[in-house]
Motif scaffolding. Structure first.
Motif, PDB file in Angstrom:
ATOM      1  N   LEU A 121     -38.851 -16.909  49.835  1.00 16.92           N
ATOM      2  CA  LEU A 121     -38.152 -16.095  49.143  1.00 16.92           C
ATOM      3  C   LEU A 121     -37.519 -16.694  48.031  1.00 16.92           C
ATOM      4  O   LEU A 121     -37.524 -16.231  46.953  1.00 16.92           O
ATOM      5  CB  LEU A 121     -37.264 -14.974  49.711  1.00 16.92           C
ATOM      6  CG  LEU A 121     -36.490 -13.762  48.936  1.00 16.92           C
ATOM      7  CD1 LEU A 121     -37.526 -13.127  48.554  1.00 16.92           C
ATOM      8  CD2 LEU A 121     -35.349 -13.289  49.743  1.00 16.92           C
ATOM      9  N   LYS A 136     -45.745 -15.142  41.966  1.00 15.29           N
ATOM     10  CA  LYS A 136     -44.261 -15.228  42.533  1.00 15.29           C
ATOM     11  C   LYS A 136     -43.893 -13.709  42.984  1.00 15.29           C
ATOM     12  O   LYS A 136     -43.256 -13.661  43.973  1.00 15.29           O
ATOM     13  CB  LYS A 136     -43.426 -15.741  41.319  1.00 15.29           C
ATOM     14  CG  LYS A 136     -43.646 -17.412  41.460  1.00 15.29           C
ATOM     15  CD  LYS A 136     -42.702 -17.808  40.466  1.00 15.29           C
ATOM     16  CE  LYS A 136     -43.141 -19.446  40.029  1.00 15.29           C
ATOM     17  NZ  LYS A 136     -42.414 -19.979  38.959  1.00 15.29           N
ATOM     18  N   ARG A 140     -42.708 -12.646  46.643  1.00 11.25           N
ATOM     19  CA  ARG A 140     -41.388 -12.185  46.866  1.00 11.25           C
ATOM     20  C   ARG A 140     -41.373 -10.631  47.533  1.00 11.25           C
ATOM     21  O   ARG A 140     -40.621 -10.393  48.510  1.00 11.25           O
ATOM     22  CB  ARG A 140     -40.690 -12.190  45.561  1.00 11.25           C
ATOM     23  CG  ARG A 140     -40.076 -13.711  45.237  1.00 11.25           C
ATOM     24  CD  ARG A 140     -38.781 -13.545  44.291  1.00 11.25           C
ATOM     25  NE  ARG A 140     -38.264 -14.830  44.349  1.00 11.25           N
ATOM     26  CZ  ARG A 140     -38.018 -15.486  43.320  1.00 11.25           C
ATOM     27  NH1 ARG A 140     -38.735 -15.226  42.041  1.00 11.25           N
ATOM     28  NH2 ARG A 140     -37.649 -16.730  43.188  1.00 11.25           N
ATOM     29  N   THR A 143     -42.596 -10.986  51.183  1.00 16.23           N
ATOM     30  CA  THR A 143     -41.585 -11.485  52.006  1.00 16.23           C
ATOM     31  C   THR A 143     -40.295 -10.608  52.242  1.00 16.23           C
ATOM     32  O   THR A 143     -39.770 -10.611  53.262  1.00 16.23           O
ATOM     33  CB  THR A 143     -41.031 -12.986  51.217  1.00 16.23           C
ATOM     34  OG1 THR A 143     -42.209 -13.764  51.118  1.00 16.23           O
ATOM     35  CG2 THR A 143     -39.920 -13.591  52.049  1.00 16.23           C
ATOM     36  N   TYR A 157     -33.718  -9.444  44.228  1.00 20.19           N
ATOM     37  CA  TYR A 157     -34.842  -9.725  43.246  1.00 20.19           C
ATOM     38  C   TYR A 157     -35.420  -8.200  42.988  1.00 20.19           C
ATOM     39  O   TYR A 157     -36.453  -8.128  42.276  1.00 20.19           O
ATOM     40  CB  TYR A 157     -36.120 -10.353  44.067  1.00 20.19           C
ATOM     41  CG  TYR A 157     -35.803 -11.942  44.055  1.00 20.19           C
ATOM     42  CD1 TYR A 157     -35.288 -12.876  43.060  1.00 20.19           C
ATOM     43  CD2 TYR A 157     -35.420 -12.319  45.276  1.00 20.19           C
ATOM     44  CE1 TYR A 157     -34.979 -13.947  43.426  1.00 20.19           C
ATOM     45  CE2 TYR A 157     -34.927 -13.429  45.886  1.00 20.19           C
ATOM     46  CZ  TYR A 157     -34.823 -14.528  44.663  1.00 20.19           C
ATOM     47  OH  TYR A 157     -34.301 -15.768  44.988  1.00 20.19           O
TER      48      TYR A 157
END
Length: 197
Positions: A121, A136, A140, A143, A157
């Motif tokens: 992460l 990415k 993320r 994850t 995020y």
């Protein structure tokens, strides 16, 4: 009136007993199938007697443990020497489903998976094949969902992922909306994205 699930034990048995190459994705899928079958059988008071779900999960977990790397993630196939950033989160969710369904999952396995997911992460770009923002973002999102399935819900995020939502395919948009809905402060965005989907 009670609702009854129409579970075809013969189809499930064939799916679980077909010969397969013990790749991480196949093993995780077997765990997920067995876990969902057990959950459904409990929810709808339907017994599945033709399949030993415990044996299926136990065998798949042992094979997955053999794929575990020193960083806590899993290689995609036997003999692999690095963790798969794409498939490890899927496997983590399947293992979380197994635990939730009541199967025995070693605490050390869960701890090692969480260690890897935290690392992933924080830096999905650690892999040379994942340098683009879209890669990415996808890692993320996967994850974050895997950590949530393991009981560790995070809103890290989410601003960035929500701003990038139009770059996701339909499946990832659904996963993003599902994850957003876990947090009270993201309900409006979750509803907006759900309506768009």
């Amino acid at each position: 009136h009670p609702v009854h699930a129409d579970i075809d034990p013969h189809l499930a048995q064939q799916t679980l007993q077909d010969d397969y190459f013990p790749s991480l994705e196949m093993l995780a899928s077997r765990i997920a199938i067995a876990s969902h079958l057990k959950t459904l059988s409990q929810q709808y008071a339907t017994s599945i007697t033709d399949i030993d779900l415990n044996a299926q999960v136990e065998t798949a977990l042992e094979q997955i443990k053999a794929l575990q790397q020193p960083d806590g993630g899993f290689a995609s196939w036997p003999g692999g020497t690095s963790s798969s950033s794409f498939v490890t989160p899927y496997a983590a969710s399947a293992i979380a489903n197994a635990k939730a369904a009541g199967f025995t999952v070693e605490a050390s396995l869960l701890t090692q998976i969480k260690t890897y997911l935290n690392y992933l992460l924080a830096d999905p770009g650690q892999y040379s094949y994942c340098q683009s923002p879209s890669c990415k973002n996808q890692i993320r999102l996967e994850t974050l969902n895997a950590l949530a399935d393991l009981g560790d819900e995070r809103n890290q995020y989410l601003s960035w992922l929500y701003d990038q939502r139009d770059t996701f395919d339909l499946a990832d948009k659904i996963k993003l909306a599902r994850h957003l809905s876990r947090f009270s402060e993201w309900q409006t965005e979750a509803a907006t994205l759900s309506a768009q989907i």
